[in-house]
Design a protein around this motif. Structure first.
Motif, PDB file in Angstrom:
ATOM      1  N   PRO A 107       0.822  -1.222   0.000  1.00  0.00           N
ATOM      2  CA  PRO A 107       0.000   0.000   0.000  1.00  0.00           C
ATOM      3  C   PRO A 107       0.851   1.265   0.000  1.00  0.00           C
ATOM      4  O   PRO A 107       0.322   2.371  -0.182  1.00  0.00           O
ATOM      5  CB  PRO A 107      -0.799  -0.126   1.301  1.00  0.00           C
ATOM      6  N   ASP A 108       2.157   1.104   0.202  1.00  0.00           N
ATOM      7  CA  ASP A 108       3.038   2.270   0.262  1.00  0.00           C
ATOM      8  C   ASP A 108       3.541   2.710  -1.111  1.00  0.00           C
ATOM      9  O   ASP A 108       4.220   3.734  -1.218  1.00  0.00           O
ATOM     10  CB  ASP A 108       4.243   1.967   1.159  1.00  0.00           C
ATOM     11  N   VAL A 109       3.245   1.932  -2.134  1.00  0.00           N
ATOM     12  CA  VAL A 109       3.684   2.287  -3.487  1.00  0.00           C
ATOM     13  C   VAL A 109       2.584   3.089  -4.168  1.00  0.00           C
ATOM     14  O   VAL A 109       1.446   2.621  -4.286  1.00  0.00           O
ATOM     15  CB  VAL A 109       4.013   1.027  -4.314  1.00  0.00           C
ATOM     16  N   ALA A 110       2.926   4.283  -4.613  1.00  0.00           N
ATOM     17  CA  ALA A 110       1.943   5.156  -5.259  1.00  0.00           C
ATOM     18  C   ALA A 110       1.444   4.528  -6.559  1.00  0.00           C
ATOM     19  O   ALA A 110       2.224   3.907  -7.288  1.00  0.00           O
ATOM     20  CB  ALA A 110       2.571   6.516  -5.541  1.00  0.00           C
ATOM     21  N   PRO A 111       0.159   4.673  -6.864  1.00  0.00           N
ATOM     22  CA  PRO A 111      -0.404   4.082  -8.092  1.00  0.00           C
ATOM     23  C   PRO A 111       0.311   4.532  -9.362  1.00  0.00           C
ATOM     24  O   PRO A 111       0.413   3.768 -10.320  1.00  0.00           O
ATOM     25  CB  PRO A 111      -1.859   4.561  -8.074  1.00  0.00           C
ATOM     26  N   GLU A 112       0.812   5.772  -9.363  1.00  0.00           N
ATOM     27  CA  GLU A 112       1.461   6.274 -10.573  1.00  0.00           C
ATOM     28  C   GLU A 112       2.800   5.592 -10.864  1.00  0.00           C
ATOM     29  O   GLU A 112       3.393   5.807 -11.927  1.00  0.00           O
ATOM     30  CB  GLU A 112       1.663   7.789 -10.501  1.00  0.00           C
ATOM     31  N   LYS A 113       3.288   4.765  -9.938  1.00  0.00           N
ATOM     32  CA  LYS A 113       4.529   4.035 -10.180  1.00  0.00           C
ATOM     33  C   LYS A 113       4.295   2.665 -10.809  1.00  0.00           C
ATOM     34  O   LYS A 113       5.242   1.985 -11.195  1.00  0.00           O
ATOM     35  CB  LYS A 113       5.310   3.861  -8.874  1.00  0.00           C
ATOM     36  N   GLN A 114       3.046   2.270 -10.921  1.00  0.00           N
ATOM     37  CA  GLN A 114       2.753   0.942 -11.459  1.00  0.00           C
ATOM     38  C   GLN A 114       3.103   0.831 -12.941  1.00  0.00           C
ATOM     39  O   GLN A 114       3.740  -0.140 -13.368  1.00  0.00           O
ATOM     40  CB  GLN A 114       1.280   0.604 -11.224  1.00  0.00           C
ATOM     41  N   ASP A 115       2.688   1.815 -13.724  1.00  0.00           N
ATOM     42  CA  ASP A 115       2.966   1.758 -15.161  1.00  0.00           C
ATOM     43  C   ASP A 115       4.464   1.826 -15.469  1.00  0.00           C
ATOM     44  O   ASP A 115       4.962   1.034 -16.286  1.00  0.00           O
ATOM     45  CB  ASP A 115       2.216   2.873 -15.889  1.00  0.00           C
ATOM     46  N   PRO A 116       5.223   2.741 -14.843  1.00  0.00           N
ATOM     47  CA  PRO A 116       6.672   2.737 -15.092  1.00  0.00           C
ATOM     48  C   PRO A 116       7.348   1.437 -14.665  1.00  0.00           C
ATOM     49  O   PRO A 116       8.306   0.995 -15.306  1.00  0.00           O
ATOM     50  CB  PRO A 116       7.173   3.927 -14.260  1.00  0.00           C
ATOM     51  N   ALA A 117       6.841   0.817 -13.587  1.00  0.00           N
ATOM     52  CA  ALA A 117       7.424  -0.451 -13.138  1.00  0.00           C
ATOM     53  C   ALA A 117       7.202  -1.538 -14.179  1.00  0.00           C
ATOM     54  O   ALA A 117       8.122  -2.289 -14.534  1.00  0.00           O
ATOM     55  CB  ALA A 117       6.822  -0.862 -11.797  1.00  0.00           C
ATOM     56  N   LEU A 118       5.973  -1.637 -14.688  1.00  0.00           N
ATOM     57  CA  LEU A 118       5.685  -2.632 -15.717  1.00  0.00           C
ATOM     58  C   LEU A 118       6.469  -2.336 -16.989  1.00  0.00           C
ATOM     59  O   LEU A 118       6.971  -3.257 -17.648  1.00  0.00           O
ATOM     60  CB  LEU A 118       4.186  -2.659 -16.017  1.00  0.00           C
ATOM     61  N   ALA A 119       6.590  -1.055 -17.326  1.00  0.00           N
ATOM     62  CA  ALA A 119       7.347  -0.688 -18.523  1.00  0.00           C
ATOM     63  C   ALA A 119       8.800  -1.142 -18.411  1.00  0.00           C
ATOM     64  O   ALA A 119       9.388  -1.611 -19.387  1.00  0.00           O
ATOM     65  CB  ALA A 119       7.281   0.823 -18.750  1.00  0.00           C
ATOM     66  N   ARG A 120       9.391  -1.027 -17.227  1.00  0.00           N
ATOM     67  CA  ARG A 120      10.771  -1.462 -17.061  1.00  0.00           C
ATOM     68  C   ARG A 120      10.902  -2.973 -17.225  1.00  0.00           C
ATOM     69  O   ARG A 120      11.864  -3.470 -17.808  1.00  0.00           O
ATOM     70  CB  ARG A 120      11.304  -1.008 -15.700  1.00  0.00           C
ATOM     71  N   VAL A 121       9.920  -3.724 -16.718  1.00  0.00           N
ATOM     72  CA  VAL A 121       9.946  -5.177 -16.883  1.00  0.00           C
ATOM     73  C   VAL A 121       9.846  -5.535 -18.368  1.00  0.00           C
ATOM     74  O   VAL A 121      10.550  -6.422 -18.859  1.00  0.00           O
ATOM     75  CB  VAL A 121       8.807  -5.844 -16.082  1.00  0.00           C
ATOM     76  N   VAL A 122       8.989  -4.827 -19.084  1.00  0.00           N
ATOM     77  CA  VAL A 122       8.855  -5.057 -20.527  1.00  0.00           C
ATOM     78  C   VAL A 122      10.167  -4.732 -21.237  1.00  0.00           C
ATOM     79  O   VAL A 122      10.610  -5.471 -22.127  1.00  0.00           O
ATOM     80  CB  VAL A 122       7.699  -4.211 -21.104  1.00  0.00           C
ATOM     81  N   GLU A 123      10.795  -3.637 -20.852  1.00  0.00           N
ATOM     82  CA  GLU A 123      12.081  -3.272 -21.448  1.00  0.00           C
ATOM     83  C   GLU A 123      13.121  -4.366 -21.230  1.00  0.00           C
ATOM     84  O   GLU A 123      13.850  -4.746 -22.157  1.00  0.00           O
ATOM     85  CB  GLU A 123      12.582  -1.964 -20.831  1.00  0.00           C
ATOM     86  N   ASN A 124      13.187  -4.870 -20.014  1.00  0.00           N
ATOM     87  CA  ASN A 124      14.190  -5.885 -19.692  1.00  0.00           C
ATOM     88  C   ASN A 124      13.947  -7.179 -20.460  1.00  0.00           C
ATOM     89  O   ASN A 124      14.879  -7.782 -21.006  1.00  0.00           O
ATOM     90  CB  ASN A 124      14.194  -6.153 -18.185  1.00  0.00           C
ATOM     91  N   GLU A 125      12.692  -7.612 -20.509  1.00  0.00           N
ATOM     92  CA  GLU A 125      12.397  -8.834 -21.254  1.00  0.00           C
ATOM     93  C   GLU A 125      12.593  -8.607 -22.753  1.00  0.00           C
ATOM     94  O   GLU A 125      13.057  -9.497 -23.469  1.00  0.00           O
ATOM     95  CB  GLU A 125      10.970  -9.297 -20.965  1.00  0.00           C
ATOM     96  N   GLY A 126      12.244  -7.407 -23.210  1.00  0.00           N
ATOM     97  CA  GLY A 126      12.439  -7.096 -24.618  1.00  0.00           C
ATOM     98  C   GLY A 126      13.896  -7.179 -25.018  1.00  0.00           C
ATOM     99  O   GLY A 126      14.221  -7.610 -26.130  1.00  0.00           O
TER     100      GLY A 126
END
Length: 264
Positions: A175-194
């Motif tokens: 609950p301590d992670v702001a919602p606006e950090k969710q998309d950048p976090a997923l984007a980084r995972v996509v970048e790494n797998e890409g």
């Protein structure tokens, strides 16, 4: 308007074009004239600040995943280790080397890279060698150099994938992670797998390029050295298999086409 003023006015557009061309040449020289180890750009204002920022914006405009998060040490190292594999196999492919350089920074899409399997063969045969064996030996050396670098890249990628799992579990549960950090976090995972997918695609391209070169060398200049080159290619293929079959985080979604996007 006097004749001299009119002439000056007519010359201004040409001067503007010249200045623009000079600016492009300056940017190109900043990108190409500072090559360091393994073909990577040496740390400069261009390679460290301007190119990554330009690549981030270009990727976002193309609709690719682009995270503003800082790279971790492992993510940075993985991108450095990927360099060998995403660059052309032939050091004589200067233009394609620059295209791959710009793709690595994401200024250009990876689709801009050449997929012509004859490139390596043409680079290998365009250089003067003392004998036919020298060409086979050079190919064996290139193939073995690729093979020896796969293991370190795979170990690096496994660490990144593991930390990405922790990243996403934390995003989803804390609950301590702001919602606006969710998309950048997923984007980084996509970048790494890409990046892993891109390396695997270019490894497959290298294997096909080496086989094309070997077959054509045997036709033009048969040699017993071809056996050693063939064994080297087989060893490279065996080493690439575990990397390209390693479990990832399925950031692109199961059953969907896996686009090659990442942040360099």
């Amino acid at each position: 308007m006097t004749d001299s003023a009119d002439a000056t006015a007519r010359r201004r557009p040409c001067g503007g074009k010249t200045a623009f061309a000079a600016l492009l040449a300056l940017l190109a020289s900043a990108c190409t004239a500072t090559t360091g180890d393994l073909g990577r750009p040496r740390p400069t204002v261009w390679s460290q600040l301007l190119a990554p920022e330009a690549g981030f914006l270009a990727a976002a405009v193309r609709g690719e995943a682009a995270s503003p998060f800082r790279l971790t040490d492992d993510e940075e190292q993985m991108r450095d280790r990927a360099w060998r594999f995403v660059m052309p196999a032939s050091p004589h492919s200067i233009f394609q080397g620059e295209v791959s350089n710009l793709a690595h920074t994401r200024i250009l899409p990876v689709a801009a890279q050449s997929n012509d399997v004859s490139d390596y063969f043409h680079g290998l045969t365009s250089t003067s060698f003392a004998s036919q064996s020298s060409r086979y030996n050079r190919m064996s050396e290139d193939v073995n150099a690729d093979r020896l670098l796969i293991g370190p890249f795979r170990a690096n990628a496994m660490r990144v994938v593991s930390m990405d799992r922790v990243r996403m579990r934390t995003v989803e549960s804390s609950p301590d992670v702001a919602p606006e950090k969710q998309d950048p976090a997923l984007a980084r995972v996509v970048e790494n797998e890409g990046l892993v997918f891109w390396v695997c695609e270019r490894l497959d391209f290298r294997l096909r390029s080496y086989r094309y070169a070997l077959a054509n060398l045997v036709v033009e200049m048969p040699s017993r050295e071809a056996i050693r080159a063939e064994r080297a290619i087989m060893a490279l293929e065996a080493e690439a298999g575990p990397l390209c079959r390693m479990p990832l985080n399925d950031a692109f979604g199961e059953g969907t086409k896996r686009p090659v996007v990442y942040k360099g």
